[in-house]
Design a protein around this motif. Sequence first.
Motif, PDB file in Angstrom:
ATOM      1  N   ILE A 192       0.774  -1.171   0.001  1.00  0.00           N
ATOM      2  CA  ILE A 192       0.051   0.019  -0.040  1.00  0.00           C
ATOM      3  C   ILE A 192       0.948   1.238   0.019  1.00  0.00           C
ATOM      4  N   ARG A 193       1.923   1.250   0.739  1.00  0.00           N
ATOM      5  CA  ARG A 193       2.923   2.397   0.961  1.00  0.00           C
ATOM      6  C   ARG A 193       3.502   2.663  -0.641  1.00  0.00           C
ATOM      7  N   ASP A 194       4.035   1.535  -1.058  1.00  0.00           N
ATOM      8  CA  ASP A 194       4.678   1.615  -2.313  1.00  0.00           C
ATOM      9  C   ASP A 194       3.428   2.231  -3.333  1.00  0.00           C
ATOM     10  N   VAL A 195       2.301   1.843  -3.358  1.00  0.00           N
ATOM     11  CA  VAL A 195       1.295   2.243  -4.365  1.00  0.00           C
ATOM     12  C   VAL A 195       1.089   3.713  -4.125  1.00  0.00           C
ATOM     13  N   ARG A 196       1.151   4.252  -2.828  1.00  0.00           N
ATOM     14  CA  ARG A 196       0.639   5.643  -2.393  1.00  0.00           C
ATOM     15  C   ARG A 196       1.948   6.449  -3.005  1.00  0.00           C
ATOM     16  N   GLU A 197       3.269   5.910  -2.675  1.00  0.00           N
ATOM     17  CA  GLU A 197       4.407   6.700  -3.113  1.00  0.00           C
ATOM     18  C   GLU A 197       4.093   6.914  -4.852  1.00  0.00           C
ATOM     19  N   SER A 198       3.805   5.873  -5.590  1.00  0.00           N
ATOM     20  CA  SER A 198       3.962   6.035  -6.831  1.00  0.00           C
ATOM     21  C   SER A 198       2.806   6.944  -7.289  1.00  0.00           C
ATOM     22  N   TYR A 199       1.603   6.800  -6.810  1.00  0.00           N
ATOM     23  CA  TYR A 199       0.242   7.468  -7.175  1.00  0.00           C
ATOM     24  C   TYR A 199      -0.125   8.428  -6.137  1.00  0.00           C
ATOM     25  N   PRO A 200       0.387   9.500  -5.838  1.00  0.00           N
ATOM     26  CA  PRO A 200      -0.227  10.197  -4.552  1.00  0.00           C
ATOM     27  C   PRO A 200      -1.519  10.570  -4.876  1.00  0.00           C
ATOM     28  N   GLY A 201      -2.214  10.647  -3.855  1.00  0.00           N
ATOM     29  CA  GLY A 201      -3.689  10.848  -3.991  1.00  0.00           C
ATOM     30  C   GLY A 201      -4.508   9.740  -4.366  1.00  0.00           C
ATOM     31  N   VAL A 202      -4.013   8.560  -4.507  1.00  0.00           N
ATOM     32  CA  VAL A 202      -4.759   7.425  -4.944  1.00  0.00           C
ATOM     33  C   VAL A 202      -5.637   6.941  -3.728  1.00  0.00           C
ATOM     34  N   THR A 203      -6.831   6.378  -3.954  1.00  0.00           N
ATOM     35  CA  THR A 203      -7.653   5.940  -3.028  1.00  0.00           C
ATOM     36  C   THR A 203      -7.489   4.419  -2.723  1.00  0.00           C
ATOM     37  N   VAL A 204      -7.380   3.958  -1.489  1.00  0.00           N
ATOM     38  CA  VAL A 204      -7.111   2.542  -1.364  1.00  0.00           C
ATOM     39  C   VAL A 204      -8.224   1.819  -0.614  1.00  0.00           C
ATOM     40  N   ILE A 205      -8.816   0.720  -1.211  1.00  0.00           N
ATOM     41  CA  ILE A 205      -9.851   0.245  -0.912  1.00  0.00           C
ATOM     42  C   ILE A 205      -9.617  -1.600  -0.539  1.00  0.00           C
ATOM     43  N   ALA A 206      -9.735  -1.702   0.670  1.00  0.00           N
ATOM     44  CA  ALA A 206      -9.340  -2.998   1.096  1.00  0.00           C
ATOM     45  C   ALA A 206     -10.492  -3.907   1.433  1.00  0.00           C
ATOM     46  N   HIS A 207     -10.353  -5.239   1.022  1.00  0.00           N
ATOM     47  CA  HIS A 207     -11.240  -6.445   1.651  1.00  0.00           C
ATOM     48  C   HIS A 207     -11.016  -6.651   3.185  1.00  0.00           C
ATOM     49  N   PRO A 208     -11.972  -6.890   3.887  1.00  0.00           N
ATOM     50  CA  PRO A 208     -11.617  -7.391   5.269  1.00  0.00           C
ATOM     51  C   PRO A 208     -10.887  -8.636   5.451  1.00  0.00           C
ATOM     52  N   GLU A 209     -10.856  -9.433   4.513  1.00  0.00           N
ATOM     53  CA  GLU A 209      -9.895 -10.572   4.558  1.00  0.00           C
ATOM     54  C   GLU A 209      -8.586 -10.259   4.797  1.00  0.00           C
ATOM     55  N   CYS A 210      -8.116  -9.023   4.415  1.00  0.00           N
ATOM     56  CA  CYS A 210      -6.741  -8.653   4.435  1.00  0.00           C
ATOM     57  C   CYS A 210      -6.246  -8.463   5.766  1.00  0.00           C
ATOM     58  N   PRO A 211      -4.917  -8.559   6.189  1.00  0.00           N
ATOM     59  CA  PRO A 211      -4.486  -8.407   7.282  1.00  0.00           C
ATOM     60  C   PRO A 211      -4.709  -7.168   7.961  1.00  0.00           C
ATOM     61  N   PRO A 212      -5.105  -7.008   9.296  1.00  0.00           N
ATOM     62  CA  PRO A 212      -5.404  -5.731   9.826  1.00  0.00           C
ATOM     63  C   PRO A 212      -4.377  -4.577   9.570  1.00  0.00           C
ATOM     64  N   ASP A 213      -3.227  -4.808   9.308  1.00  0.00           N
ATOM     65  CA  ASP A 213      -2.399  -3.887   9.081  1.00  0.00           C
ATOM     66  C   ASP A 213      -2.432  -3.238   7.702  1.00  0.00           C
ATOM     67  N   VAL A 214      -2.893  -3.960   6.772  1.00  0.00           N
ATOM     68  CA  VAL A 214      -3.320  -3.785   5.383  1.00  0.00           C
ATOM     69  C   VAL A 214      -4.480  -2.971   5.386  1.00  0.00           C
ATOM     70  N   VAL A 215      -5.616  -3.325   6.106  1.00  0.00           N
ATOM     71  CA  VAL A 215      -6.903  -2.552   6.241  1.00  0.00           C
ATOM     72  C   VAL A 215      -6.506  -1.212   6.938  1.00  0.00           C
ATOM     73  N   ALA A 216      -5.758  -1.203   7.884  1.00  0.00           N
ATOM     74  CA  ALA A 216      -5.198   0.083   8.618  1.00  0.00           C
ATOM     75  C   ALA A 216      -4.829   1.029   7.595  1.00  0.00           C
ATOM     76  N   GLU A 217      -4.235   0.496   6.684  1.00  0.00           N
ATOM     77  CA  GLU A 217      -3.434   1.676   5.526  1.00  0.00           C
ATOM     78  C   GLU A 217      -4.227   2.057   4.665  1.00  0.00           C
ATOM     79  N   SER A 218      -5.503   1.595   4.673  1.00  0.00           N
ATOM     80  CA  SER A 218      -6.395   1.794   3.720  1.00  0.00           C
ATOM     81  C   SER A 218      -7.416   3.061   3.904  1.00  0.00           C
ATOM     82  N   ASP A 219      -8.263   3.443   2.966  1.00  0.00           N
ATOM     83  CA  ASP A 219      -8.968   4.527   2.933  1.00  0.00           C
ATOM     84  C   ASP A 219     -10.596   4.137   3.307  1.00  0.00           C
TER      85      ASP A 219
END
Length: 347
Positions: free
Chosen positions: A227-254
């Motif tokens: 998620i951090r990589d994609v945010r760095e490459s695409y500033p302002g991108v909206t990140v949406i995660a499914h709740p089957e993802c690990p909690p630290d991934v969900v915490a990084e999403s919008d």
Amino acid sequence: MLKVSIMEDAMTATVAPAARIPGALPLPDLYARVSRHVPAIEWPALAPDIEAILRLKRERNAVILAHNYQAPEIFHTVADIVGDSLALAREAVTVDADVIVLAGVHFMAETAKLLNPSKTVLIPDMGAGCSLADSITAEDVRGLRKKYPGVPIVTYVNTSAAVKAESDLCCTSGNAVAVVRSLNAPRVLMIPDEFLAQNVQAEVPDVEILTWAGHCEVHERFTPADIRDVRESYPGVTVIAHPECPPDVVAESDFSGSTAMMMDFVVQKRPSQVVLVTECSMADNIAAQNPDIEFIKPCNMCPHMKRMSLSNIRRSLETLTHEVTVDPALADRARAAVERMLAVRTR
Ligand code: 13P
Ligand code: SF4
């Protein structure tokens, strides 16, 4: 973008109804729906299967229920009803047909059969399983019941009917918070998805949630670094995660929510660039009808969902295979667990 109250908002919100695809369109119109994803040179190879499926559906009085992870050429051309697991379970009760073909994975077809015991429910490939469903057995649930007497057991629908039969009620990613709250219990066992349980725990801090070490093989591979990589490459991108993802991934999403909620979020908020941290076909299915939204990868493929194809859906309707059945000795108890879930009100 403002951080949305992740699971709270998504999981208690009114769940988007399944989309009903309007009656069959002429072939050129169907091609127009998928032209961004199916090269013109490949269409002549797909069109005969599509035509045959549309004819067979009429002859067999059949409907096709397709999960949001199905490829665009299934999702946008032959499916009658598309949605997340909750919507497909709800719609399975209302369909007026003799035959239901489930373009998805086995637990979805089994749930449709539980709710429609008198209908013929088919799955085009019996091998379409799920790593979560494989992570726990009915014997395991009986063991948990003994170890934690009196603690209600909430089972994710991504499980076998035998596991559901040992449970108090089911949940999906679309209603998990509402289901846990509905119990008014200090402690709840939420099985088998460890990450979903941890994500729900963050929204329901007053309830102690015990879990199981099952994971989705598709969503467990995402990391906060992705998620951090994609945010760095695409500033302002909206990140949406499914709740089957690990909690630290969900915490990084919008935003996080079921597949239907992810779709609704994108279609309503219309971010110019978005990454869907989930199965790859989700982005393709939304992009097919929303060319103004740019979808950035990463995404991962679910090998089970990808066992569905136009040719095996056609074969399924031609030969009425593979029929999904549920052991009558456990069907009533499994159905009760699903029906208790469907009775839980979502806001
Ligand atoms: P949804 O209920 O959100 O559609 O999820 C089902 C699933 O299997 C996700 O991996
Ligand atoms: Fe199961 Fe994961 Fe595939 Fe969904 S994406 S069907 S949870 S393996």
